[in-house]
Design a protein around this motif. Structure first.
Motif, PDB file in Angstrom:
ATOM      1  N   LEU A 168      23.513 -10.637   3.272  1.00 42.24           N
ATOM      2  CA  LEU A 168      23.124 -10.223   4.878  1.00 42.24           C
ATOM      3  C   LEU A 168      24.029 -10.894   5.704  1.00 42.24           C
ATOM      4  CD1 LEU A 168      19.339  -9.991   4.906  1.00 42.24           C
ATOM      5  CD2 LEU A 168      21.254  -8.224   4.341  1.00 42.24           C
ATOM      6  N   VAL A 169      24.504 -10.430   6.925  1.00 41.65           N
ATOM      7  CA  VAL A 169      25.296 -11.246   7.891  1.00 41.65           C
ATOM      8  C   VAL A 169      24.531 -11.410   9.141  1.00 41.65           C
ATOM      9  CG1 VAL A 169      27.620 -11.319   9.290  1.00 41.65           C
ATOM     10  CG2 VAL A 169      27.592 -10.822   6.773  1.00 41.65           C
ATOM     11  N   LEU A 170      24.400 -12.718   9.855  1.00 37.03           N
ATOM     12  CA  LEU A 170      23.691 -12.796  10.795  1.00 37.03           C
ATOM     13  C   LEU A 170      24.508 -13.245  12.049  1.00 37.03           C
ATOM     14  CD1 LEU A 170      22.145 -14.131   8.204  1.00 37.03           C
ATOM     15  CD2 LEU A 170      20.360 -14.469   9.705  1.00 37.03           C
TER      16      LEU A 170
ATOM     17  N   PHE B 113      27.374 -19.375  19.943  1.00 40.74           N
ATOM     18  CA  PHE B 113      27.207 -18.479  19.032  1.00 40.74           C
ATOM     19  C   PHE B 113      27.586 -18.922  17.481  1.00 40.74           C
ATOM     20  CE2 PHE B 113      28.262 -15.993  22.826  1.00 40.74           C
ATOM     21  CZ  PHE B 113      27.503 -15.131  22.572  1.00 40.74           C
ATOM     22  N   GLU B 114      26.650 -18.689  16.752  1.00 42.11           N
ATOM     23  CA  GLU B 114      26.837 -18.973  14.989  1.00 42.11           C
ATOM     24  C   GLU B 114      26.631 -17.720  14.166  1.00 42.11           C
ATOM     25  OE1 GLU B 114      24.812 -23.136  13.697  1.00 42.11           O
ATOM     26  OE2 GLU B 114      23.361 -21.955  15.178  1.00 42.11           O
ATOM     27  N   CYS B 115      27.634 -17.638  13.405  1.00 45.23           N
ATOM     28  CA  CYS B 115      27.712 -16.780  12.387  1.00 45.23           C
ATOM     29  C   CYS B 115      27.074 -17.075  10.952  1.00 45.23           C
ATOM     30  CB  CYS B 115      29.079 -15.934  12.006  1.00 45.23           C
ATOM     31  SG  CYS B 115      29.696 -15.312  13.652  1.00 45.23           S
ATOM     32  N   GLY B 116      26.318 -16.242  10.489  1.00 48.31           N
ATOM     33  CA  GLY B 116      25.886 -16.759   9.038  1.00 48.31           C
ATOM     34  C   GLY B 116      25.687 -15.794   7.828  1.00 48.31           C
ATOM     35  N   THR B 117      25.562 -16.485   6.845  1.00 50.99           N
ATOM     36  CA  THR B 117      25.264 -15.288   5.593  1.00 50.99           C
ATOM     37  C   THR B 117      24.182 -15.906   4.860  1.00 50.99           C
ATOM     38  OG1 THR B 117      26.903 -16.377   4.298  1.00 50.99           O
ATOM     39  CG2 THR B 117      27.673 -14.580   5.616  1.00 50.99           C
ATOM     40  N   THR B 118      23.272 -15.064   4.228  1.00 56.33           N
ATOM     41  CA  THR B 118      22.265 -15.271   3.377  1.00 56.33           C
ATOM     42  C   THR B 118      22.172 -14.372   2.417  1.00 56.33           C
ATOM     43  OG1 THR B 118      20.036 -16.146   3.077  1.00 56.33           O
ATOM     44  CG2 THR B 118      20.594 -14.459   4.415  1.00 56.33           C
TER      45      THR B 118
ATOM     46  N   ASP C 242      29.923 -22.127  13.374  1.00 57.19           N
ATOM     47  CA  ASP C 242      30.142 -21.879  14.721  1.00 57.19           C
ATOM     48  C   ASP C 242      31.295 -20.653  14.754  1.00 57.19           C
ATOM     49  OD1 ASP C 242      31.365 -22.021  17.244  1.00 57.19           O
ATOM     50  OD2 ASP C 242      29.863 -23.787  17.561  1.00 57.19           O
ATOM     51  N   CYS C 243      30.703 -19.565  15.474  1.00 51.39           N
ATOM     52  CA  CYS C 243      31.951 -18.776  16.042  1.00 51.39           C
ATOM     53  C   CYS C 243      32.105 -18.281  17.469  1.00 51.39           C
ATOM     54  CB  CYS C 243      31.471 -17.670  15.281  1.00 51.39           C
ATOM     55  SG  CYS C 243      29.971 -16.795  15.250  1.00 51.39           S
ATOM     56  N   SER C 244      31.490 -19.264  18.321  1.00 59.15           N
ATOM     57  CA  SER C 244      31.889 -19.115  19.741  1.00 59.15           C
ATOM     58  C   SER C 244      33.262 -18.986  19.982  1.00 59.15           C
ATOM     59  CB  SER C 244      31.267 -20.332  20.454  1.00 59.15           C
ATOM     60  OG  SER C 244      29.801 -20.775  20.233  1.00 59.15           O
ATOM     61  N   GLU C 245      34.026 -19.590  19.274  1.00 58.85           N
ATOM     62  CA  GLU C 245      35.625 -19.142  19.740  1.00 58.85           C
ATOM     63  C   GLU C 245      36.206 -18.153  19.725  1.00 58.85           C
ATOM     64  OE1 GLU C 245      38.065 -22.296  18.178  1.00 58.85           O
ATOM     65  OE2 GLU C 245      37.184 -24.013  19.190  1.00 58.85           O
ATOM     66  N   GLN C 246      35.548 -17.296  18.460  1.00 59.83           N
ATOM     67  CA  GLN C 246      35.835 -15.794  18.392  1.00 59.83           C
ATOM     68  C   GLN C 246      35.262 -14.983  19.095  1.00 59.83           C
ATOM     69  OE1 GLN C 246      34.602 -18.054  15.726  1.00 59.83           O
ATOM     70  NE2 GLN C 246      37.139 -18.533  15.255  1.00 59.83           N
ATOM     71  N   ILE C 247      33.956 -15.013  19.641  1.00 57.65           N
ATOM     72  CA  ILE C 247      33.077 -14.173  20.184  1.00 57.65           C
ATOM     73  C   ILE C 247      33.167 -14.446  21.795  1.00 57.65           C
ATOM     74  CG2 ILE C 247      30.751 -13.614  20.919  1.00 57.65           C
ATOM     75  CD1 ILE C 247      29.938 -14.112  17.953  1.00 57.65           C
ATOM     76  N   ASP C 248      33.636 -15.694  22.236  1.00 59.51           N
ATOM     77  CA  ASP C 248      33.752 -15.698  23.566  1.00 59.51           C
ATOM     78  C   ASP C 248      34.930 -14.939  24.305  1.00 59.51           C
ATOM     79  OD1 ASP C 248      31.713 -17.524  23.866  1.00 59.51           O
ATOM     80  OD2 ASP C 248      33.088 -19.475  23.986  1.00 59.51           O
ATOM     81  N   PRO C 249      36.292 -14.778  23.628  1.00 61.22           N
ATOM     82  CA  PRO C 249      36.942 -13.986  24.310  1.00 61.22           C
ATOM     83  C   PRO C 249      36.590 -12.278  24.293  1.00 61.22           C
ATOM     84  CG  PRO C 249      37.862 -15.295  22.599  1.00 61.22           C
ATOM     85  CD  PRO C 249      36.630 -15.507  22.529  1.00 61.22           C
ATOM     86  N   ILE C 250      35.915 -12.118  23.377  1.00 58.90           N
ATOM     87  CA  ILE C 250      35.368 -10.517  23.221  1.00 58.90           C
ATOM     88  C   ILE C 250      34.462 -10.139  24.537  1.00 58.90           C
ATOM     89  CG2 ILE C 250      33.994  -8.916  21.901  1.00 58.90           C
ATOM     90  CD1 ILE C 250      34.883 -10.591  19.438  1.00 58.90           C
ATOM     91  N   ILE C 251      33.615 -11.348  24.998  1.00 59.11           N
ATOM     92  CA  ILE C 251      32.686 -11.183  26.088  1.00 59.11           C
ATOM     93  C   ILE C 251      33.122 -11.417  27.072  1.00 59.11           C
ATOM     94  CG2 ILE C 251      30.678 -11.155  24.186  1.00 59.11           C
ATOM     95  CD1 ILE C 251      30.045 -13.720  25.295  1.00 59.11           C
ATOM     96  N   GLU C 252      34.278 -11.927  27.309  1.00 59.67           N
ATOM     97  CA  GLU C 252      34.777 -12.550  28.453  1.00 59.67           C
ATOM     98  C   GLU C 252      35.103 -11.420  29.524  1.00 59.67           C
ATOM     99  OE1 GLU C 252      38.637 -14.892  30.375  1.00 59.67           O
ATOM    100  OE2 GLU C 252      38.565 -14.156  28.232  1.00 59.67           O
ATOM    101  N   GLY C 253      34.416 -11.551  30.841  1.00 59.75           N
ATOM    102  CA  GLY C 253      34.330 -10.641  31.790  1.00 59.75           C
ATOM    103  C   GLY C 253      33.320  -9.516  32.137  1.00 59.75           C
ATOM    104  N   ARG C 254      32.230  -9.652  30.956  1.00 53.76           N
ATOM    105  CA  ARG C 254      31.363  -8.620  30.760  1.00 53.76           C
ATOM    106  C   ARG C 254      30.164  -9.566  31.686  1.00 53.76           C
ATOM    107  NH1 ARG C 254      31.274  -5.008  26.658  1.00 53.76           N
ATOM    108  NH2 ARG C 254      33.054  -5.087  25.220  1.00 53.76           N
TER     109      ARG C 254
END
Length: 520
Positions: free
Chosen positions: A97-99, A76-81, A55-67
């Motif tokens: 790869l990063v998703l 949001f989830e971040c992942g690798t494979t 889970d990476c919502s805590e990192q992305i939420d501040p980035i998109i705040e106000g948009r």
């Protein structure tokens, strides 16, 4: 630059590189792919690897705040494979790869994943997934998870990085319309030096960044996401990636939207000339829009003449900037990159007019901001890897090469035909001549056996002229053409007509009549 989709989320790429997000999202493998080992090739199909999600919502939420769209209930989830470096030797080395996956709360009757790619080549699909979650119609988000996979070599997916910030500053600052022998030799020398540095760092592994292999990666990701078939939204170069997928895996296509299609029939010279011509036409549209403003155009009654004056001014005496800490001055190359950047979308035209007007008064801050948006230069003077990846992918995809003499002749010819953008378009043809890497040319793409594919062209698109969509829809045996009569790069979801048609296709597989036109 070949093509990409500019979005208001351009800053997300840099912010996603902060340490907090890297903890949940970044590659943990080797930074660089290595050339395939000498082990004998095997025909065994590679197996899809699981995706390590966090889970990476805590990192992305501040980035998109106000948009716009940030009030949506998104997670949001971040992942690798991992995928093979070489599909000829799938048991050899791997790259990571990063998703990013975005999910709207309250989904009902979920269909599956919608993979998105914003183009470039070199633009980040993880950024695009975040932006899509904010901007796509909620009807689509209610039925699909949005997934962005940075293609191999791009963004966070084992990024190719081998052209220094200093080299990029020099390449972008040079005057693309200077056609004297000394200027051209210096320009060719800069391209040679960048190519040599990349070859020294990566060797034959530079050939691993081809679109064909990225399309194969997409199918492994599809399997890892447990999607029976692929649903895909690709913009600009993303249409090349999507059509390559359809050619390789036609029976695995559920729905592909190819918006701002790159002409599959045209060679590099034809595409470069068509783009130069299209940018000239869209500049004229910008000029007409500016002079038609009720309050008057800040560039006066002749915006093209005003720009030519600014270019001459910048060539004789580069324009300083009032931006704090800025040491650069606006040269002709940076001025033209600013213009090109803003012509992607009519929403940026007022910003362009004001930036050029300010440059005329001796302040290039606005010009540099637009130019940096285009080239991926950040506030601290570093760059994203969009340029490195663009060159690596573009040159891995073609075996076409142009001599210095051919480029010089074309630059002189096109400078007369397309006086703002022609010479620069011609000079770009030399890049892959200098590039030292194995090539995997793109296949012809008819995608025989595929489900219907929706191809979209925009009449006033400066980056991927509308004729490319006509050719792609014709070449794809199941292709259906939808044309928007508007201006700007790509069409969905900018207008109700296009949005309605695409939504119906993605959700219900309802294909619009071939040749449908949507008004501006």
């Amino acid at each position: 630059m070949y093509s990409h989709r500019r979005t208001s989320a351009a800053v997300l790429g840099a912010l996603l590189l902060t340490p907090a997000v890297l903890a949940g999202c970044t590659s943990t493998g080797d930074d660089e792919p290595t050339a395939s080992s000498s082990a004998p090739a095997t025909t065994a199909a590679p197996e899809a690897q699981p995706i390590d999600w966090s889970d990476c919502s805590e990192q992305i939420d501040p980035i998109i705040e106000g948009r716009p769209g940030s009030d949506r209930d998104l997670s949001f989830e971040c992942g690798t494979t991992d995928v093979p470096v070489s599909y000829d030797d799938p048991e050899g080395g791997t790259l990571q790869l990063v998703l990013v996956r975005a999910v709207l709360a309250g989904q009902t009757d979920r269909i599956g994943s919608l993979q998105v790619n914003p183009g470039g080549p070199g633009q980040s699909a993880t950024d695009a997934a975040v932006q899509a979650a904010l901007t796509l119609p909620t009807d689509v988000l209610a039925r699909f998870d949005v997934v962005g996979v940075d293609p191999r070599g791009v963004g966070l997916s084992t990024p190719v990085e081998c052209i220094s910030a200093e080299q990029k500053d020099e390449l972008f600052a040079e005057d693309p319309r200077a056609l004297d022998e000394t200027s051209l030799e210096e320009s060719f020398g800069r391209v040679d030096a960048a190519a040599e540095g990349c070859a020294e760092k990566y060797g034959a592994a530079l050939g691993a960044f081809s679109t064909v292999d990225a399309a194969r990666d997409m199918d492994l990701v599809r399997q890892s996401l447990d999607d029976e078939q692929l649903t895909y939204l690709g913009y600009s170069y993303g249409t090349t990636l999507g059509s390559a997928y359809a050619e390789l895996f036609p029976d695995r296509v559920r729905a592909l939207v190819l918006d701002g299609a790159v002409d599959p029939d045209a060679g590099r010279q034809e595409r470069a000339e068509a783009q130069a011509q299209a940018f000239e036409a869209v500049f004229d549209a910008f000029a007409a829009n500016c002079t038609g403003l009720m309050g008057g155009c800040p560039l006066g009654g002749d915006p093209r003449g005003f720009l030519n004056d600014r270019l001459a001014q910048a060539a004789a005496d580069p324009v300083p900037s009032s931006r704090a800490g800025e040491t650069r001055e606006a040269t002709p190359g940076l001025v033209l990159n600013a213009v090109r950047s803003a012509l992607y979308q009519p929403s940026a035209w007022p910003q362009l007019a004001q930036a050029l007007a300010s440059a005329g008064e001796g302040d290039s801050a606005g010009v540099l901001t637009l130019a940096d948006t285009y080239t991926g230069r950040t506030d601290d003077g570093t760059y994203t890897n969009v340029i490195d990846a663009m060159v690596a992918v573009t040159c891995a995809d073609t075996d076409e090469e142009f001599t210095r003499e051919q480029v010089q002749e074309l630059a002189a010819d096109w400078n007369g035909k397309y006086p703002l953008f022609g010479a620069d378009a011609a000079r770009g043809l030399y890049t892959c001549t200098a590039w030292e890497a194995p090539r995997t040319p793109l296949p012809a793409r008819d995608a025989e056996g595929s489900a219907p594919i929706l191809v979209i062209g925009t009449r006033g698109d400066p980056v991927t002229p509308a004729g490319g969509a006509v050719d792609m829809a014709t070449q794809l045996l199941s292709g259906t053409l939808l044309t928007w009569e508007g201006n700007g790069h790509t069409a969905y979801p900018k207008t109700d007509c296009v949005t309605g048609a695409v939504n119906a296709y993605l959700i219900d597989l309802a294909v619009p009549a071939d040749g449908t036109t949507c008004p501006a």
